[in-house]
Design an enzyme around this catalytic site. Structure first.
Site, PDB file in Angstrom:
ATOM      1  N   LYS A  75       0.839  -1.190   0.012  1.00 31.66           N
ATOM      2  CA  LYS A  75       0.014  -0.114  -0.064  1.00 31.66           C
ATOM      3  C   LYS A  75       0.746   1.234  -0.148  1.00 31.66           C
ATOM      4  O   LYS A  75       0.350   2.096  -0.786  1.00 31.66           O
ATOM      5  CB  LYS A  75      -0.938   0.033   1.181  1.00 31.66           C
ATOM      6  CG  LYS A  75      -1.735   1.290   1.264  1.00 31.66           C
ATOM      7  CD  LYS A  75      -2.750   1.387   0.484  1.00 31.66           C
ATOM      8  CE  LYS A  75      -3.389   2.864   0.750  1.00 31.66           C
ATOM      9  NZ  LYS A  75      -4.510   3.021  -0.536  1.00 31.66           N
TER      10      LYS A  75
ATOM     11  N   LYS B  80       1.444  10.914   5.030  1.00 29.40           N
ATOM     12  CA  LYS B  80       1.543   9.916   6.142  1.00 29.40           C
ATOM     13  C   LYS B  80       2.133   8.658   5.277  1.00 29.40           C
ATOM     14  O   LYS B  80       3.203   8.081   5.560  1.00 29.40           O
ATOM     15  CB  LYS B  80       0.541   9.505   6.889  1.00 29.40           C
ATOM     16  CG  LYS B  80       0.387   8.298   7.956  1.00 29.40           C
ATOM     17  CD  LYS B  80      -0.153   7.056   7.032  1.00 29.40           C
ATOM     18  CE  LYS B  80      -1.596   7.434   6.852  1.00 29.40           C
ATOM     19  NZ  LYS B  80      -2.171   6.270   6.141  1.00 29.40           N
TER      20      LYS B  80
HETATM   21  P1  NDP Z   1     -10.807  10.318   8.110  1.00 25.40           P
HETATM   22  O1  NDP Z   1      -9.833  11.183   8.557  1.00 25.40           O
HETATM   23  O2  NDP Z   1     -12.118  10.440   7.284  1.00 25.40           O
HETATM   24  O3  NDP Z   1     -11.549   9.302   9.341  1.00 25.40           O
HETATM   25  C1  NDP Z   1     -10.558   8.837  10.371  1.00 25.40           C
HETATM   26  C2  NDP Z   1     -11.064   7.976  11.260  1.00 25.40           C
HETATM   27  O4  NDP Z   1     -10.307   7.566  12.329  1.00 25.40           O
HETATM   28  C3  NDP Z   1     -12.296   8.619  11.942  1.00 25.40           C
HETATM   29  O5  NDP Z   1     -13.359   7.529  12.183  1.00 25.40           O
HETATM   30  C4  NDP Z   1     -11.602   9.332  13.167  1.00 25.40           C
HETATM   31  O6  NDP Z   1     -12.591   9.268  14.253  1.00 25.40           O
HETATM   32  C5  NDP Z   1     -10.896   7.933  13.620  1.00 25.40           C
HETATM   33  N1  NDP Z   1      -9.784   8.636  14.578  1.00 25.40           N
HETATM   34  C6  NDP Z   1      -8.885   9.472  14.223  1.00 25.40           C
HETATM   35  N2  NDP Z   1      -8.001   9.651  15.051  1.00 25.40           N
HETATM   36  C7  NDP Z   1      -8.371   8.766  16.095  1.00 25.40           C
HETATM   37  C8  NDP Z   1      -7.839   8.364  17.327  1.00 25.40           C
HETATM   38  N3  NDP Z   1      -6.843   8.852  18.112  1.00 25.40           N
HETATM   39  N4  NDP Z   1      -8.351   7.172  18.074  1.00 25.40           N
HETATM   40  C9  NDP Z   1      -9.498   6.943  17.581  1.00 25.40           C
HETATM   41  N5  NDP Z   1      -9.922   6.709  16.245  1.00 25.40           N
HETATM   42  C10 NDP Z   1      -9.221   8.121  15.780  1.00 25.40           C
HETATM   43  O7  NDP Z   1      -9.777   8.906   7.352  1.00 25.40           O
HETATM   44  P2  NDP Z   1     -10.105   8.132   6.154  1.00 25.40           P
HETATM   45  O8  NDP Z   1     -11.446   7.212   6.595  1.00 25.40           O
HETATM   46  O9  NDP Z   1      -9.958   8.839   4.884  1.00 25.40           O
HETATM   47  O10 NDP Z   1      -8.895   6.953   6.154  1.00 25.40           O
HETATM   48  C11 NDP Z   1      -8.798   5.746   7.014  1.00 25.40           C
HETATM   49  C12 NDP Z   1      -7.773   4.923   6.687  1.00 25.40           C
HETATM   50  O11 NDP Z   1      -7.924   4.549   5.301  1.00 25.40           O
HETATM   51  C13 NDP Z   1      -6.284   5.826   6.470  1.00 25.40           C
HETATM   52  O12 NDP Z   1      -5.223   4.808   6.882  1.00 25.40           O
HETATM   53  C14 NDP Z   1      -6.402   6.280   5.001  1.00 25.40           C
HETATM   54  O13 NDP Z   1      -4.948   6.549   4.732  1.00 25.40           O
HETATM   55  C15 NDP Z   1      -7.021   5.009   4.184  1.00 25.40           C
HETATM   56  N6  NDP Z   1      -7.397   5.171   3.049  1.00 25.40           N
HETATM   57  C16 NDP Z   1      -8.300   6.064   2.946  1.00 25.40           C
HETATM   58  C17 NDP Z   1      -8.614   6.324   1.550  1.00 25.40           C
HETATM   59  C18 NDP Z   1      -9.701   7.530   1.139  1.00 25.40           C
HETATM   60  O14 NDP Z   1     -10.212   7.629  -0.074  1.00 25.40           O
HETATM   61  N7  NDP Z   1     -10.247   8.182   1.986  1.00 25.40           N
HETATM   62  C19 NDP Z   1      -8.225   5.251   0.709  1.00 25.40           C
HETATM   63  C20 NDP Z   1      -7.514   4.356   0.856  1.00 25.40           C
HETATM   64  C21 NDP Z   1      -7.134   4.202   2.171  1.00 25.40           C
HETATM   65  P3  NDP Z   1     -13.572  10.736  14.318  1.00 25.40           P
HETATM   66  O15 NDP Z   1     -14.786  10.543  13.553  1.00 25.40           O
HETATM   67  O16 NDP Z   1     -13.772  10.965  15.693  1.00 25.40           O
HETATM   68  O17 NDP Z   1     -12.656  11.842  13.878  1.00 25.40           O
END
Ligand code: NDP
Length: 295
Positions: free
Chosen positions: A171, A240
Site C-alpha cells: 500500500k 503519512k
Molecule cells: P478520516 O480522517 O476520514 O477518518 C479517520 C477515522 O479515524 C475517523 O473515524 C476518526 O474518528 C478516527 N480517528 C482519528 N484519530 C483517532 C484516534 N486517535 N483514536 C481513535 N480513532 C481515531 O480518514 P479516512 O477514512 O479517509 O482514512 C482511514 C484510513 O484509510 C487511513 O489509513 C487512510 O490512509 C486509508 N485510506 C483512505 C482512503 C480514502 O479515499 N479516504 C483510500 C484508501 C485508504 P473521528 O470521527 O472521531 O474523527
C-alpha cells in the site's frame, strides 16, 4: 457471525455500510460517538460506547483509522480492545498502516491466540461505496483465508502479499506512485500552461498517449480542471503514506531519490495547505511555486 468495525471515517463508513447489509451481525464504534450513533440508526446495527465494548464476544474485528499508531492506541487501557477481545478472535486492520507497528500488534495479539491481518484498501471512497476496493493483505495464508469472506463485502480484489506487514508495504509503495503521478502531472501541466497550452487540451493528448495514469485520466479531469477538490482522501494521509514508503526504503538501505523527494514535497504541501486539504490539492502548491494557474 458477530463482527465489529471501528473507525467510521471517509472510507471506513462506506466499507462498514456493506457489512451492515451482509448476513453478519455488526457492531460499530467511532471516536466521535455521535457518528457511530447516526450510523447505527441509519443501518439498524449496534453502536458501542468503547473499543472494549465493541469487540466483546465478537469473532472478527475490523479497524480503519488514520495510521497504525491510532490502532495501537485503541488496544490499551480499561476501554481498549485488549480488555474485550476474546481468544480465538481475529483483527483485520484496514488502516494504511506501517509494517513495523503491524508486526508489533500481531505479536501482542498472537500471545492471546488472536490472528492479525493488515488489509489496507485502494479504490477511494467511490470504490468503497461501490464495494469494488482492492484489498492487500499481510498475514498467514490461513488468517487471510479466514478474513476473505468478510473482506469480500467491500472488496472485489483481495490479494495476499505476504506475511504481516506486507499489505502495508505494498500500500505504501502504491501511494508513493500516486504521489509521484500527482506531482509530476502537476508540474507538466504548469510548464505547459506557461507556454499557453490549455490543461484540458494537454490532458486530452496525454490520456491518448504513453504518459497517462489514473491521475491524468480520472483525478485531474475531475478535480484540477473544474478546480473542485472534494475532500475524499486527505493530503495529510497521503503525506503519512509516502512517509511510510520512505521509511521502508531507508530501512532497506537502498538509494531511492524519487520516493525521498516525493516524501519531502508532500510533507511541504501538507504543511502549506493544512489538515483538511484533499490530496489532489497538492497541485495548488505547484501552481503557487510556478506562479501560474494550471486551469
Ligand atoms: P478520516 O480522517 O476520514 O477518518 C479517520 C477515522 O479515524 C475517523 O473515524 C476518526 O474518528 C478516527 N480517528 C482519528 N484519530 C483517532 C484516534 N486517535 N483514536 C481513535 N480513532 C481515531 O480518514 P479516512 O477514512 O479517509 O482514512 C482511514 C484510513 O484509510 C487511513 O489509513 C487512510 O490512509 C486509508 N485510506 C483512505 C482512503 C480514502 O479515499 N479516504 C483510500 C484508501 C485508504 P473521528 O470521527 O472521531 O474523527
Amino acid at each position: 457471525m458477530k463482527i465489529a468495525f471501528l473507525g467510521l471515517g471517509a472510507i471506513g463508513a462506506p466499507m462498514a455500510s456493506h457489512l451492515a447489509r451482509s448476513p453478519f451481525e455488526l457492531t460499530v464504534w467511532n471516536r466521535t460517538g455521535a457518528k457511530a450513533d447516526a450510523f447505527a440508526r441509519e443501518h439498524g446495527v449496534r453502536a458501542a460506547a468503547s473499543p472494549a465494548e465493541a469487540v466483546r464476544g465478537v469473532e472478527v474485528i475490523l479497524t480503519c483509522l488514520p495510521s497504525s499508531r491510532e490502532v495501537e492506541s485503541i488496544l490499551d487501557g480499561d476501554d481498549g480492545m485488549q480488555a474485550g477481545i476474546e481468544s480465538g478472535a481475529m483483527l483485520i486492520d484496514c488502516t494504511s498502516g506501517d509494517p513495523a507497528t503491524s508486526r508489533r500488534i500481531a505479536n501482542r495479539l498472537q500471545q492471546r491466540n488472536i490472528d492479525f491481518v493488515d488489509a489496507p484498501v485502494s479504490g477511494g471512497v467511490k470504490g468503497a461505496v461501490n464495494g469494488t476496493l482492492t484489498v492487500m493483505c499481510g498475514g498467514s495464508q490461513s488468517a487471510v483465508d479466514r478474513a476473505k469472506p468478510v473482506l469480500q463485502a467491500f472488496g472485489s480484489k483481495i490479494i495476499r502479499c505476504g506475511d504481516v506487514g506486507a499489505g502495508d508495504a505494498v500500500k505504501a509503495m502504491n501511494q508513493a506512485l500516486l504521489a509521484i503521478h500527482i506531482w509530476s502531472a502537476g508540474e507538466a501541466l504548469a510548464a505547459l500552461a506557461k507556454l499557453g497550452v490549455d490543461a484540458s487540451v494537454a490532458l486530452e493528448v496525454i490520456n491518448g498517449s504513453s504518459g497517462r495514469s489514473n491521475t491524468s485520466e480520472n483525478l485531474f479531469p475531475e478535480r484540477v480542471l473544474g478546480r473542485k477538490y472534494p475532500r475524499t482522501f486527505k493530503l495529510a494521509l497521503l503525506d503519512k503514506d509516502v512517509g511510510i514508503a520512505k521509511q521502508i526504503v531507508d530501512e532497506s538501505g537502498m538509494d531511492s531519490p524519487f520516493i525521498e523527494l516525493a516524501a519531502k514535497l508532500f510533507t511541504e504541501a501538507h504543511a502549506d495547505l493544512g489538515e483538511e486539504a484533499d490530496h489532489v490539492e497538492a497541485v495548488r502548491v505547484i501552481e503557487k511555486r510556478a506562479g501560474v494557474r494550471v486551469s
